[in-house]
Design an enzyme around this catalytic site. Structure first.
Site, PDB file in Angstrom:
ATOM      1  N   CYS A 175      16.715 -13.112  -5.229  1.00  0.00           N
ATOM      2  CA  CYS A 175      15.480 -12.446  -4.837  1.00  0.00           C
ATOM      3  C   CYS A 175      15.294 -11.185  -5.676  1.00  0.00           C
ATOM      4  O   CYS A 175      16.168 -10.316  -5.677  1.00  0.00           O
ATOM      5  CB  CYS A 175      15.533 -12.090  -3.350  1.00  0.00           C
ATOM      6  N   ASP A 182      13.343 -20.530  -5.577  1.00  0.00           N
ATOM      7  CA  ASP A 182      14.299 -19.414  -5.521  1.00  0.00           C
ATOM      8  C   ASP A 182      14.951 -19.193  -6.885  1.00  0.00           C
ATOM      9  O   ASP A 182      15.254 -18.067  -7.276  1.00  0.00           O
ATOM     10  CB  ASP A 182      15.371 -19.742  -4.473  1.00  0.00           C
TER      11      ASP A 182
HETATM   12  N1  COA Z   1      -1.399 -15.231  -3.596  1.00  0.00           N
HETATM   13  C1  COA Z   1      -2.061 -14.654  -4.625  1.00  0.00           C
HETATM   14  N2  COA Z   1      -2.517 -13.383  -4.623  1.00  0.00           N
HETATM   15  C2  COA Z   1      -2.284 -12.667  -3.496  1.00  0.00           C
HETATM   16  C3  COA Z   1      -1.617 -13.202  -2.418  1.00  0.00           C
HETATM   17  C4  COA Z   1      -1.155 -14.538  -2.470  1.00  0.00           C
HETATM   18  N3  COA Z   1      -0.481 -15.101  -1.469  1.00  0.00           N
HETATM   19  N4  COA Z   1      -1.532 -12.262  -1.456  1.00  0.00           N
HETATM   20  C5  COA Z   1      -2.146 -11.166  -1.935  1.00  0.00           C
HETATM   21  N5  COA Z   1      -2.588 -11.417  -3.177  1.00  0.00           N
HETATM   22  C6  COA Z   1      -3.310 -10.496  -4.059  1.00  0.00           C
HETATM   23  C7  COA Z   1      -4.532  -9.901  -3.406  1.00  0.00           C
HETATM   24  O1  COA Z   1      -5.637 -10.757  -3.587  1.00  0.00           O
HETATM   25  C8  COA Z   1      -4.663  -8.603  -4.129  1.00  0.00           C
HETATM   26  O2  COA Z   1      -5.202  -8.855  -5.405  1.00  0.00           O
HETATM   27  P1  COA Z   1      -6.198  -7.815  -6.109  1.00  0.00           P
HETATM   28  O3  COA Z   1      -5.461  -6.520  -6.197  1.00  0.00           O
HETATM   29  O4  COA Z   1      -6.461  -8.456  -7.433  1.00  0.00           O
HETATM   30  O5  COA Z   1      -7.384  -7.740  -5.205  1.00  0.00           O
HETATM   31  C9  COA Z   1      -3.221  -8.177  -4.366  1.00  0.00           C
HETATM   32  O6  COA Z   1      -2.450  -9.387  -4.329  1.00  0.00           O
HETATM   33  C10 COA Z   1      -2.700  -7.209  -3.314  1.00  0.00           C
HETATM   34  O7  COA Z   1      -2.925  -7.754  -2.025  1.00  0.00           O
HETATM   35  P2  COA Z   1      -2.272  -7.130  -0.707  1.00  0.00           P
HETATM   36  O8  COA Z   1      -2.667  -7.959   0.446  1.00  0.00           O
HETATM   37  O9  COA Z   1      -2.592  -5.648  -0.656  1.00  0.00           O
HETATM   38  O10 COA Z   1      -0.748  -7.393  -0.957  1.00  0.00           O
HETATM   39  P3  COA Z   1       0.443  -6.376  -1.208  1.00  0.00           P
HETATM   40  O11 COA Z   1       0.273  -5.646  -2.481  1.00  0.00           O
HETATM   41  O12 COA Z   1       0.708  -5.607   0.027  1.00  0.00           O
HETATM   42  O13 COA Z   1       1.630  -7.449  -1.405  1.00  0.00           O
HETATM   43  C11 COA Z   1       2.413  -9.676  -0.891  1.00  0.00           C
HETATM   44  C12 COA Z   1       1.955  -8.328  -0.350  1.00  0.00           C
HETATM   45  C13 COA Z   1       2.998 -10.434   0.280  1.00  0.00           C
HETATM   46  C14 COA Z   1       1.223 -10.441  -1.461  1.00  0.00           C
HETATM   47  C15 COA Z   1       3.451  -9.450  -2.021  1.00  0.00           C
HETATM   48  O14 COA Z   1       4.385  -8.495  -1.605  1.00  0.00           O
HETATM   49  C16 COA Z   1       4.175 -10.727  -2.395  1.00  0.00           C
HETATM   50  O15 COA Z   1       3.592 -11.614  -2.976  1.00  0.00           O
HETATM   51  N6  COA Z   1       5.469 -10.845  -2.045  1.00  0.00           N
HETATM   52  C17 COA Z   1       6.250 -12.033  -2.339  1.00  0.00           C
HETATM   53  C18 COA Z   1       7.650 -11.662  -2.605  1.00  0.00           C
HETATM   54  C19 COA Z   1       8.503 -12.854  -2.945  1.00  0.00           C
HETATM   55  O16 COA Z   1       8.067 -13.901  -3.356  1.00  0.00           O
HETATM   56  N7  COA Z   1       9.818 -12.652  -2.769  1.00  0.00           N
HETATM   57  C20 COA Z   1      10.801 -13.630  -3.074  1.00  0.00           C
HETATM   58  C21 COA Z   1      10.912 -14.698  -2.073  1.00  0.00           C
HETATM   59  S1  COA Z   1      11.807 -14.250  -0.618  1.00  0.00           S
HETATM   60 ZN    ZN Z   2      17.281 -17.455  -1.378  1.00  0.00          ZN
END
Ligand code: COA
Ligand code: ZN
Length: 319
Positions: A247, A23
């Site tokens: 965040c 975090d």
């Molecule tokens: N680890 C690594 N890469 C990931 C992944 C993961 N867990 N999940 C998705 N990806 C990659 C995919 O392979 C894809 O890559 P590409 O474009 O090179 O093919 C790309 O990310 C998009 O994938 P998609 O499933 O369409 O994801 P998205 O764009 O809808 O994003 C999340 C969804 C969940 C992956 C993204 O919003 C995220 O990582 N959020 C985390 C937020 C966070 O950490 N917040 C703070 C903590 S509360």
């Molecule tokens: Zn937090």
């Protein structure tokens, strides 16, 4: 029937889960070299912390700071009894976490639609559906699931989050096989009143499910919320070294409650944390040096309660 809560008795063990490497680091704009991350994690273990969220397996485009998750996990010490967790938002993250060797995963869904869309780019129900596969995979690997619920005490976009909504998600997690839920106060909106309400609603909806509390000190009442949690019998609290944290996808987010300040409060209140405050302050100072600015924690500046100053070095008022 409403569940009656018992306070945590004095002398009981309290789990302090260090979340600074996840975090805290996730919101730092300048990339922290992997070796420095590992050095900080190891210093925190050396202070006696045994529960740590070490990184996130998220999209490196969403959170570039944590793109080195596998390398961090490969490089850290793993002291006897340590519980190493990582945040995962989806199945891809869960697969990566299983391959990197974690003891538990902390899944994340928000209790408010708008924050879930901002944070993981999908509706709440889509996240929960994906967690069916995540939980099944983790159970096959013998990895525990802690079900994270962000914006559990309020949302910076939607305002009030009803305790019943948090309890509904908690119950869903329990049905999927999670052993506990972690209630995330993403932008420091929790108060002792809302903490009591959320804990009681979950105990009614999901009896036997573990509950951890994750406060941010955005409005200065983080430790008061811990006291409210203790009064409700909660024995698991997240905190971040130096008070780092926030965040990137929640407007107005600031740091977590500070680990040194929390450990100071718990140790001085007669609880058992197993954490050495002096060593923890040293780890916080190392973190501060790596981050390159003063951190918000108080005890890192003031020192332990019985710190003694040399009277010869302090002016005497006269005249
Ligand atoms: N680890 C690594 N890469 C990931 C992944 C993961 N867990 N999940 C998705 N990806 C990659 C995919 O392979 C894809 O890559 P590409 O474009 O090179 O093919 C790309 O990310 C998009 O994938 P998609 O499933 O369409 O994801 P998205 O764009 O809808 O994003 C999340 C969804 C969940 C992956 C993204 O919003 C995220 O990582 N959020 C985390 C937020 C966070 O950490 N917040 C703070 C903590 S509360
Ligand atoms: Zn937090």
């Amino acid at each position: 029937m409403a569940t009656v809560s018992q306070p945590v008795p004095e002398g009981a063990h309290i789990t302090v889960c260090e979340v600074g490497p996840r975090d805290g680091f996730q919101i730092e704009p300048a990339f922290i070299p992997t070796a420095k991350k590992i050095e900080i994690v190891n210093a925190l273990f050396a202070a006696g912390l045994r529960h740590m969220q070490v990184t996130s397996f998220v999209s490196p485009r969403a959170v570039p700071q944590l793109a080195d998750a596998e390398a961090v996990l490969a490089g850290i010490d793993r002291p006897e009894g340590a519980v190493i967790t990582a945040l995962v938002p989806n199945l891809r993250g869960a697969e990566r976490a299983a391959g990197a060797g974690v003891d538990a995963v902390h899944t994340v869904v928000s209790a408010s639609e708008t924050h879930n869309l901002k944070n993981v780019n999908r509706p709440i129900d889509a996240s929960l559906r994906e967690f069916e596969a995540v939980c099944a995979l983790m159970l096959r690997h013998g990895i525990r699931v802690e079900g994270g619920i962000a914006t559990a005490f309020g949302c910076p976009f939607e305002g009030v989050v009803p305790a019943e909504q948090v309890a509904r998600i908690a119950r869903r997690y329990q049905d999927l096989g999670a052993t506990s839920v972690g209630l995330g106060d993403t932008t420091g909106m929790a108060t002792p009143t809302t903490v009591r309400a959320a804990v009681r609603a979950i105990r009614d909806a999901a009896p036997g499910l573990g509950i951890g509390l994750h406060f941010h000190n955005t409005r200065g009442v983080g430790l008061a919320c811990v006291m409210a949690g203790l009064a409700e019998g909660i024995t698991h609290y997240d905190a971040s070294v130096g008070g780092l944290g926030g965040c990137p996808f929640a407007a107005g987010a600031t740091g977590n409650i500070c680990t040194e300040d929390l450990v100071y409060l718990l140790n001085e209140s007669g609880y058992d944390t197993g954490i050495d405050l002096a060593a923890l302050i040293a780890a916080a100072k190392l973190t501060q040096d790596v981050i390159g600015r003063d951190l918000p924690g108080q005890v890192i500046k003031a020192g332990p309660r019985l710190r003694r100053y040399d009277p010869g070095l302090t002016a005497t008022a006269s005249g």
